[in-house]
Write a protein that holds these residues in place. Structure first.
Motif, PDB file in Angstrom:
ATOM      1  N   PHE A  74      38.694   5.116  14.908  1.00 18.84           N
ATOM      2  CA  PHE A  74      39.300   3.903  14.692  1.00 18.84           C
ATOM      3  C   PHE A  74      40.199   4.107  13.509  1.00 18.84           C
ATOM      4  CE2 PHE A  74      38.997  -0.185  12.244  1.00 18.84           C
ATOM      5  CZ  PHE A  74      39.554  -1.178  13.317  1.00 18.84           C
ATOM      6  N   ARG A  75      39.763   4.282  12.450  1.00 19.26           N
ATOM      7  CA  ARG A  75      40.607   4.746  11.234  1.00 19.26           C
ATOM      8  C   ARG A  75      41.751   5.273  11.619  1.00 19.26           C
ATOM      9  NH1 ARG A  75      38.815   4.634   5.833  1.00 19.26           N
ATOM     10  NH2 ARG A  75      41.041   5.468   5.486  1.00 19.26           N
ATOM     11  N   ASN A  76      41.630   6.432  12.453  1.00 16.49           N
ATOM     12  CA  ASN A  76      42.713   7.368  12.759  1.00 16.49           C
ATOM     13  C   ASN A  76      43.990   6.510  13.533  1.00 16.49           C
ATOM     14  OD1 ASN A  76      42.119   9.622  11.552  1.00 16.49           O
ATOM     15  ND2 ASN A  76      41.412  10.560  13.766  1.00 16.49           N
ATOM     16  N   SER A  77      43.295   5.742  14.465  1.00 17.66           N
ATOM     17  CA  SER A  77      44.108   4.670  15.302  1.00 17.66           C
ATOM     18  C   SER A  77      44.906   3.659  14.054  1.00 17.66           C
ATOM     19  CB  SER A  77      43.559   4.045  16.448  1.00 17.66           C
ATOM     20  OG  SER A  77      42.583   4.942  16.885  1.00 17.66           O
ATOM     21  N   GLN A 108      45.561  -2.041  21.700  1.00 17.49           N
ATOM     22  CA  GLN A 108      45.150  -0.818  22.594  1.00 17.49           C
ATOM     23  C   GLN A 108      44.094  -0.215  21.793  1.00 17.49           C
ATOM     24  OE1 GLN A 108      46.358  -0.203  25.590  1.00 17.49           O
ATOM     25  NE2 GLN A 108      44.704   1.715  25.314  1.00 17.49           N
ATOM     26  N   VAL A 109      44.247  -0.021  20.535  1.00 17.16           N
ATOM     27  CA  VAL A 109      43.204   0.534  19.546  1.00 17.16           C
ATOM     28  C   VAL A 109      41.725  -0.370  19.696  1.00 17.16           C
ATOM     29  CG1 VAL A 109      42.511   1.072  17.230  1.00 17.16           C
ATOM     30  CG2 VAL A 109      44.877   1.260  17.872  1.00 17.16           C
ATOM     31  N   ASN A 157      38.708   1.080  21.004  1.00 14.98           N
ATOM     32  CA  ASN A 157      37.233   0.908  20.369  1.00 14.98           C
ATOM     33  C   ASN A 157      36.241   0.201  21.389  1.00 14.98           C
ATOM     34  OD1 ASN A 157      37.853   1.870  18.133  1.00 14.98           O
ATOM     35  ND2 ASN A 157      38.180  -0.314  17.133  1.00 14.98           N
ATOM     36  N   ARG A 158      36.635  -0.671  21.954  1.00 20.84           N
ATOM     37  CA  ARG A 158      35.555  -1.306  22.993  1.00 20.84           C
ATOM     38  C   ARG A 158      35.129  -0.111  23.879  1.00 20.84           C
ATOM     39  NH1 ARG A 158      38.576  -5.847  22.794  1.00 20.84           N
ATOM     40  NH2 ARG A 158      39.988  -5.272  24.473  1.00 20.84           N
ATOM     41  N   ASN A 159      36.112   0.565  24.400  1.00 15.63           N
ATOM     42  CA  ASN A 159      35.663   1.935  25.399  1.00 15.63           C
ATOM     43  C   ASN A 159      34.736   2.466  24.408  1.00 15.63           C
ATOM     44  OD1 ASN A 159      37.246   0.805  27.477  1.00 15.63           O
ATOM     45  ND2 ASN A 159      38.850   2.192  26.914  1.00 15.63           N
ATOM     46  N   THR A 160      35.217   3.029  23.412  1.00 19.05           N
ATOM     47  CA  THR A 160      34.229   3.963  22.387  1.00 19.05           C
ATOM     48  C   THR A 160      32.756   3.436  22.457  1.00 19.05           C
ATOM     49  OG1 THR A 160      36.040   4.633  21.033  1.00 19.05           O
ATOM     50  CG2 THR A 160      34.178   5.180  20.483  1.00 19.05           C
ATOM     51  N   ILE A 161      32.833   2.085  22.104  1.00 22.77           N
ATOM     52  CA  ILE A 161      31.306   1.655  21.811  1.00 22.77           C
ATOM     53  C   ILE A 161      30.585   1.386  23.386  1.00 22.77           C
ATOM     54  CG2 ILE A 161      30.348  -0.787  21.282  1.00 22.77           C
ATOM     55  CD1 ILE A 161      32.483  -1.417  19.316  1.00 22.77           C
ATOM     56  N   GLY A 162      31.652   1.454  24.149  1.00 19.51           N
ATOM     57  CA  GLY A 162      30.886   1.082  25.502  1.00 19.51           C
ATOM     58  C   GLY A 162      30.238   2.376  25.971  1.00 19.51           C
ATOM     59  N   LEU A 163      31.166   3.513  25.527  1.00 18.65           N
ATOM     60  CA  LEU A 163      30.645   4.960  25.775  1.00 18.65           C
ATOM     61  C   LEU A 163      29.553   5.123  25.062  1.00 18.65           C
ATOM     62  CD1 LEU A 163      33.994   6.885  26.285  1.00 18.65           C
ATOM     63  CD2 LEU A 163      32.181   6.734  27.807  1.00 18.65           C
ATOM     64  N   MET A 164      29.596   4.750  23.727  1.00 18.13           N
ATOM     65  CA  MET A 164      28.495   4.944  22.883  1.00 18.13           C
ATOM     66  C   MET A 164      27.163   4.414  23.161  1.00 18.13           C
ATOM     67  SD  MET A 164      28.802   4.069  18.795  1.00 18.13           S
ATOM     68  CE  MET A 164      27.947   2.766  18.434  1.00 18.13           C
TER      69      MET A 164
END
Lengths: 706, 117
Positions: free
Chosen positions: A40-43, A346-347, A351-358
């Motif tokens: 997230f920070r990188n994005s 997009q980020v 993020n949502r995808n990341t959270i979902g994956l998480m």
């Protein structure tokens, strides 16, 4: 870790399932969370640098476009100025020049009108018809009575038909572009004004044209740019993120152009006004303008390019402000505003995808963790249950099912074999216990049977002993008999032990001879009693037939007893001493205890009888062993006869009464009567014995010469 | 005949087969001739093996009751008919019962070697 657990209370318990799952889940949470945060920070940083580049790019493009846009009219003006000087363009007569202007209009589509006005107020130019984009020639001069006439142009730029003529007169010298250029004496831009032909806001580049000497003003060449429409097309076509806006304002805050879709002119045709950026309908344009004003106080203070950030309705926006000057009077600000959300969207999606994956990973991890834990703990739990069952004594369990984990399998196997061993040993133990119990029961039965037997035996023996005791007492000489003995003071005493022994004494008197006998049959019981009785009879018989030879006497007794003992098949025998008294003389024969001769003063002479005989009933012929001694008694002298029950009496300390003490008592009491001596001896013996059980008969015979 | 030992609460009777010595120790006060039977059997058994010399060591037999003396006397009397066995008895002056009883044994069996120390 160790210290952490040591700090816990000792009774702290945690199931193995939690121990395995919790660290699993925590690790995955931490890893996924960290990765998500970093991405997230990188994005965010990427977006910032991207928008920064984009703003610079966009504002630079706008600048270039504006420069191109506003350079072309001046270049056209210079061409036309030369043409005017050389008469290529004929303003005053309007005979030629439209072809050049036509070509210029074709080349520069942004330009709405190219024209020149001379110092007499004549006008000549080519315009683009706003309605259809076609080009027309328009001029006014003295020949047209200062009224503007319009002609169509063919593809070569030559006038073809007259179209119409305006009713009002036109004087170029009164137009703002003419006046501004004249005044400035150099190429200028006019302020934005409402165009005469189109009624649209215009901006005009104007160039004063002087003669060869440079002194006399010939006229002004100018080019109109219908700025808002032309430029807005460009701004709209810019891709500024999704919803970014770009706009151009002058230093008074008026909107020159904007990518937002709204009219930039207010008021009517007569009194047109520019839209202030702060009054824009578009929230982004308005907000950005307000922010810039607030930030800098006045727009005139901005002299360099600025990159700014501000919040609008809770959303972050990036802003680029770029001053635009062309040195000919244009002094504007190019503003580009981009909402962060356009890129961050997009980020955010990422993020949502990341959270979902998480969450998915977390769920999977927990699930897998639980499965593994279950897989691991199930056998352990089974083992635990089995061990609890065994602890509570249930050994029927076995065959603990385990997974394929070898350690657990080994554990379970050892556990099973342990349980079966326990079971076996318990069973054998039970068997043994049963066996022993049976044995004990058997033994107990035997013991009680034996007990019964013993009881019966005891009763029988008790009865037997009673008989013996009676016989013993019945056969003893009576006290009257003893008192009738002439010349002697005699007392006898016999106390049988609990188990009657075979003690014997007798006092017989016939025709002046007193015969005393004392004996001791070995052992106890009926046989001993009988032997004693037989001895008494034999002695009495021999006495009655007046056998006075002590050797013959004892030999006869021995033979009698020996024969009877043989018949009885008995092991018994006895010691026997026979004393004959007559007129103060005593003869002693037979083997027995030492015989004590007590003198009147109490001194004692002890006579060993070992060589005076042998045990009676042991051997068939003892003649050669029999002997006798003679003793003379003075008045006051006497004899003490006894059985071993006195000197061998035991006390509780297992000490024997003994001859010395016996003799001492006799000596001390000798001055008294025979009865008194007897009493003294018996009481001293009883004192000595005390509580100790009496094992042997006590027999005592005391005689004293009168 | 091998070595043998008869042990009671207060006594030990031990037979040394090599030296043909029967040693009596302690206090013998058994209640009846029946109870003396095992000791009598031991003595008879030794005698029946016809040793040239048979020794009874009574030096440490502190007490022997009348039944015991009777048993011993009978054993000695029995040996009168068996002149091939030389019986020896070891006694002690310090033990009261031995002073008179051992002399009786000598009378029963004149060939008896009585050694009282």
């Amino acid at each position: 870790m160790k210290r952490l657990f040591s700090r816990l209370p000792s009774d702290f318990r945690i199931p193995i399932r939690r121990v395995l799952v919790v660290p699993f889940v925590l690790q995955i949470c931490a890893t996924v969370g960290l990765v998500g945060y970093l991405s997230f920070r990188n994005s965010q940083q990427a977006v910032q640098s991207l928008t920064s580049q984009l703003r610079m790019e966009v504002s630079a493009r706008i600048q270039r476009e504006l420069q191109g846009y506003f350079e072309t009219p001046h270049e056209i003006n210079r061409l036309n100025a030369t043409a005017l000087i050389h008469g290529v363009i004929d303003v005053s007569e309007a005979t030629r020049g439209e072809a050049q202007l036509y070509q210029q209009m074709k080349i520069a589509p942004n330009v709405a009108f190219v024209y020149c006005g001379n110092n007499r107020g004549d006008f000549f130019g080519v315009l683009r018809v706003p309605e259809d984009g076609s080009l027309q020639l328009s001029y006014s001069n003295v020949a047209t009575q200062k009224k503007r006439q319009y002609y169509t142009l063919n593809v070569r730029g030559q006038r073809t038909y007259f179209l119409h003529q305006l009713k009002t007169t036109f004087d170029a010298r009164k137009r703002p572009w003419y006046q501004a250029a004249t005044q400035a004496q150099k190429p200028v831009w006019t302020d934005v004004y409402i165009a005469f032909t189109t009624g649209l806001p215009n901006i005009t580049a104007a160039l004063p044209v002087y003669d060869q000497s440079g002194q006399r003003l010939l006229g002004i060449c100018a080019a109109d740019v219908v700025l808002p429409e032309e430029f807005r097309e460009f701004l709209r076509e810019l891709e500024i993120g999704k919803s970014g806006q770009a706009f151009v304002i002058d230093r008074e805050g008026r909107l020159i152009s904007s990518s937002a879709n709204e009219p930039l002119m207010l008021g009517d045709q007569e009194n047109p006004q520019f839209l202030q950026a702060v009054d824009s309908q578009d929230p982004l344009v308005r907000g950005t303008a307000e922010f810039i004003l607030k930030r800098f106080g006045s727009l005139k203070k901005i002299s360099r390019s600025q990159q700014l950030k501000f919040n609008l309705q809770g959303q972050r926006h990036f802003v680029q402000v770029l001053p635009f000057r062309d040195g000919r009077g244009l002094d504007w600000l190019i503003v580009v505003a981009i909402p962060e959300a356009d890129f961050m969207e997009q980020v955010y999606v990422n993020n949502r995808n990341t959270i979902g994956l998480m969450m998915l990973a977390l769920g999977t991890a927990v699930g897998v963790g639980l499965l593994i834990t279950r897989w691991l703990t199930q056998p352990v739990l089974r083992l635990t249950q089995a061990s609890e069952a065994i602890a509570s004594g249930d050994l029927t369990l076995g065959n603990s099912e385990t997974g394929p984990i070898s350690e657990l399998r080994t554990l379970a196997h050892s556990f099973d074999s342990m349980a079966s061993q326990l079971k076996t040993s318990f069973e054998t133990l039970e068997d043994k216990v049963n066996e022993r119990t049976a044995e004990l029961a058997n033994a107990s039965v035997q013991i009680s049977m034996l007990n019964e037997k013993l009881k019966a035996e005891n009763i029988r023996m008790g009865a037997e002993l009673d008989v013996v005791r009676k016989i013993q007492q019945m056969i003893l000489p009576k006290a009257e008999e003893l008192s009738q003995v002439e010349g002697l003071d005699i007392v006898g005493f016999m106390e049988p032990a609990a188990e009657v022994g075979g003690d014997y004494y007798d006092v017989l008197q016939t025709e002046g001879v007193v015969t005393l006998g004392i004996g001791d049959v070995t052992g106890h019981g009926l046989e001993s009693g009988m032997l004693m009785l037989m001895t008494q009879t034999a002695v009495r018989t021999l006495k009655e037939i007046q056998e006075h030879d002590p050797i013959k006497f004892l030999e006869a007794v021995n033979r009698t007893i020996y024969q009877n003992v043989q018949r009885m098949d008995s092991e018994k025998n006895l010691t026997l001493a026979i004393l004959n008294y007559s007129d103060g003389r005593v003869s002693i024969s037979g083997q027995h205890e030492e015989i004590l001769i007590v003198r009147v003063d109490g001194t004692i002479e002890s006579i060993d009888t070992i060589d005076l005989g042998m045990p009676i009933g042991l051997d068939d012929d003892i003649t050669r062993f029999i002997n006798y001694v003679r003793v003379t008694l003075q008045p006051g002298d006497g004899v003490v006869l006894y059985t071993d029950g006195i000197p061998e009496a035991y006390n509780v300390l297992k000490k024997q009464y003994g001859m010395p003490r016996f003799c001492q008592v006799i000596s001390h009491s000798w001055s008294g009567t025979a009865e008194q001596v007897k009493q003294a001896i018996i009481s001293d013996v009883k004192d000595f014995i005390g509580e100790q059980k009496v094992f042997d008969d006590i027999t005592l015979l005391v005689l004293k010469q009168k | 005949m091998a070595n043998q030992e008869i042990r009671g609460e207060d006594y030990v009777v031990y037979y040394n087969a090599n030296a043909v010595i029967v040693t009596f120790q302690g206090e013998l006060a058994l209640r009846s001739p029946k109870e003396y039977a095992p000791i009598k059997d031991l003595l008879d058994e030794v005698a029946s093996s016809r040793p040239a010399v048979m020794t009874l060591d009574l030096k440490k037999l502190e007490f022997l009751n009348s039944s015991g003396i009777s048993m011993l006397s009978k054993f000695v009397l029995g040996l009168r008919n068996n002149q091939n066995i030389q019986l020896a008895i070891l006694g002690s002056h310090d033990v009261p019962w031995q002073r008179k009883s051992l002399r009786n044994l000598q009378k029963f069996l004149p060939s008896l070697r009585l050694k009282v120390e």
